[in-house]
Design an enzyme around this catalytic site. Structure first.
Site, PDB file in Angstrom:
ATOM      1  N   GLY A   1       1.249  37.378  45.948  1.00  0.00           N
ATOM      2  CA  GLY A   1       1.237  38.693  45.633  1.00  0.00           C
ATOM      3  C   GLY A   1       0.775  39.482  44.352  1.00  0.00           C
ATOM      4  O   GLY A   1       1.469  40.070  43.909  1.00  0.00           O
ATOM      5  N   ASP A   2       0.111  38.483  43.462  1.00  0.00           N
ATOM      6  CA  ASP A   2      -0.077  38.648  42.319  1.00  0.00           C
ATOM      7  C   ASP A   2      -1.022  38.083  42.036  1.00  0.00           C
ATOM      8  O   ASP A   2      -2.131  37.736  42.838  1.00  0.00           O
ATOM      9  CB  ASP A   2       1.324  38.335  41.258  1.00  0.00           C
ATOM     10  CG  ASP A   2       0.996  39.435  40.111  1.00  0.00           C
ATOM     11  OD1 ASP A   2       0.016  39.892  39.228  1.00  0.00           O
ATOM     12  OD2 ASP A   2       2.141  40.412  39.666  1.00  0.00           O
ATOM     13  N   ASP A   3      -1.363  37.880  40.808  1.00  0.00           N
ATOM     14  CA  ASP A   3      -2.589  37.292  40.170  1.00  0.00           C
ATOM     15  C   ASP A   3      -2.727  35.256  40.596  1.00  0.00           C
ATOM     16  O   ASP A   3      -1.905  34.675  40.722  1.00  0.00           O
ATOM     17  CB  ASP A   3      -2.540  37.039  38.892  1.00  0.00           C
ATOM     18  CG  ASP A   3      -3.005  38.471  38.192  1.00  0.00           C
ATOM     19  OD1 ASP A   3      -4.084  39.009  38.506  1.00  0.00           O
ATOM     20  OD2 ASP A   3      -2.328  38.596  37.242  1.00  0.00           O
TER      21      ASP A   3
END
Length: 478
Positions: A283-285
């Protein structure tokens, strides 16, 4: 081997009788050989039964595949009272097992086997010269009640907790000042059960920064391989100020939406590191290389350097497949990113920084990247204005130089390149090694993606426009 013989009437039976009558010696030899082989088979079975574990003789269940032993001694979590029912808390069992292994440090260390089951636990600490081995279908579950998670001082290169001032929650699996640690298995799983943490974060119900799933600090000679990490409360795998780290054949999973800050792998002020053969969907990098935040990172002064990232498949609908920064105040250099596929993502690769960061991003090589259905392919953002406090120096500007992109292939990429420069942090870009060496783009192909506006290709000034526009020559500029 299988043979088939045709039978015609009764002739076959006549031939078989004649064969027996003519070869009595062969039949006798045949039965002798059969008897000898039968005796050998029975003897082998008896010998095998004598050498196996006593549990088998009493018909107790044992693993079908023996676990490899990588240390002079191996323990099972069940030896220390562990119960893998997903309900019983196993923190004491883990702590006692690791304490037993610590007694073997001088003799090569020990291995802790986690058998199939669901092993609920609060955070626990590793020890040096240790192998944590998760068997197939073994799942370590992080308890969701934050009162079981210890508070730790903020990271020295960040100044205070990343989300709140003051202490931060520790990681589920933690280690400090360690040597020779292996976390591996038959693709067992470490599950942070982050859903409760994400919900409380969105509702602003937490008073401290969430903890990572696995965090190793101030350590060296670390190997993490052949496991699955999923649903971390915060960053998933966070090596901090470590040397000689290998992350290999690891799967990292979190929902691509509504799982805030669940970065996959965040090398932070690390040196001599390899990340390879991994699948990441979070859900991010997917991967974010860091080295401290503003004045605290500058004062800590430990760069991330000599890191190779290769053979990675990554998905990130919120951020980027692979990022550098934004916390890069200690410097980032000597990075090679190659043979990477970024698919169904918001951004492909990104460098993000801002005035106040200081430090540098230099000697970075991107090679053989494939971007499939990505909104923006290559991003450089120099106004990522998020700071720990008001004490940062806005005149501390980062340096960006010696960054190359070679063989970048894209399909379904809406915007090939988006770069935000400024007078203080210019982003000179040139193609094929001509002119300034700060950014060299040798892009093989970008296909599909539709119309691209000029303002999308380069948002701010201080860009070599001619070079950037050539990158998107397969697109219709509007």
């Amino acid at each position: 081997m299988r043979f088939e013989t045709s039978i015609h009437g009764g002739r076959f039976n006549n031939k078989r009788i004649e064969f027996k009558r003519c070869n009595p010696g062969f039949i006798s030899t045949y039965w002798t050989m059969f008897t000898v082989f039968w005796i050998m088979a029975v003897a082998s079975m008896l010998l095998w039964q004598c050498t196996i574990d006593d549990e088998f003789l009493f018909h107790r269940s044992v693993p079908f595949r023996p676990l490899p032993r990588t240390r002079p001694v191996a323990f099972n979590l069940t030896d220390f009272g562990g119960v893998g029912d997903g309900v019983t808390l196993n923190t004491v069992a883990f702590a006692n097992a690791i304490y037993a292994i610590s007694k073997w440090r001088a003799r090569g260390g020990g291995q802790l086997n986690v058998p199939p089951g669901r092993w609920l636990t609060a955070p626990f600490n590793l020890t040096s010269h240790m192998t944590l081995f998760l068997d197939q279908d073994a799942v370590i579950l992080g308890i969701q009640d934050e009162k079981y998670w210890p508070l730790m001082p903020p990271l020295p290169s960040y100044g205070y907790g990343r989300e709140h001032a003051g202490p931060r929650y520790g990681s589920l699996i933690h280690g400090q000042n360690l040597i020779d640690v292996v976390i591996t298995g038959n693709n067992g799983t470490i599950n942070g059960q982050g859903q409760t943490w994400w919900k409380k974060f969105r509702q602003k119900l937490l008073n401290h920064t969430r903890g990572p799933l696995v965090q190793i600090m101030w350590s060296r000679d670390i190997l993490i391989s052949n496991i699955t990490l999923r649903d971390s409360p915060f960053w998933t795998l966070h090596p901090y100020d470590c040397k000689n780290v290998t992350i290999q054949s690891v799967t990292i999973l979190a929902p691509i939406h509504d799982a805030p800050n669940t970065d996959g792998i965040d090398p932070d002020s690390c040196e001599d590191m390899v990340i390879e053969d991994c699948y990441i969907s979070v859900g991010d990098d997917g991967i974010a290389i860091k080295s401290g935040w503003d004045q605290y990172g500058i004062a800590y002064g430990q760069p991330s350097r000599n890191i190779r990232i290769r053979n990675i498949v990554v998905q990130s609908m919120v951020s980027a497949g692979i990022s550098i920064g934004s916390e890069m105040s200690g410097g980032v250099s000597g990075i090679t990113i190659e043979n990477v596929v970024v698919w169904n993502s918001r951004r492909g690769v990104r460098i993000k920084t801002a005035p106040g960061r200081g430090g540098y991003v230099k000697d970075i090589t991107y090679r053989n990247l494939t971007l499939e259905v990505v909104r923006v392919g290559i991003v450089v953002k120099t106004d990522y204005n998020e700071h720990p406090d008001e004490g940062y120096d806005p005149k501390a500007v980062p340096q960006l130089k010696d960054i190359s992109f070679t063989s970048i292939h894209g399909q379904g990429v809406r915007v090939p390149v988006r770069m935000h420069g400024s007078e203080d942090i210019p982003v000179p870009v040139h193609l094929n090694g001509h002119g300034c060496s700060s950014f060299n783009l040798q892009v093989a192909e970008f296909g599909g993606g539709g119309a691209v506006k000029k303002m999308d290709v380069g948002k701010v000034g201080w860009i070599d426009w001619q070079s950037v526009l050539k990158v998107s020559s397969n697109h219709r500029l509007s």
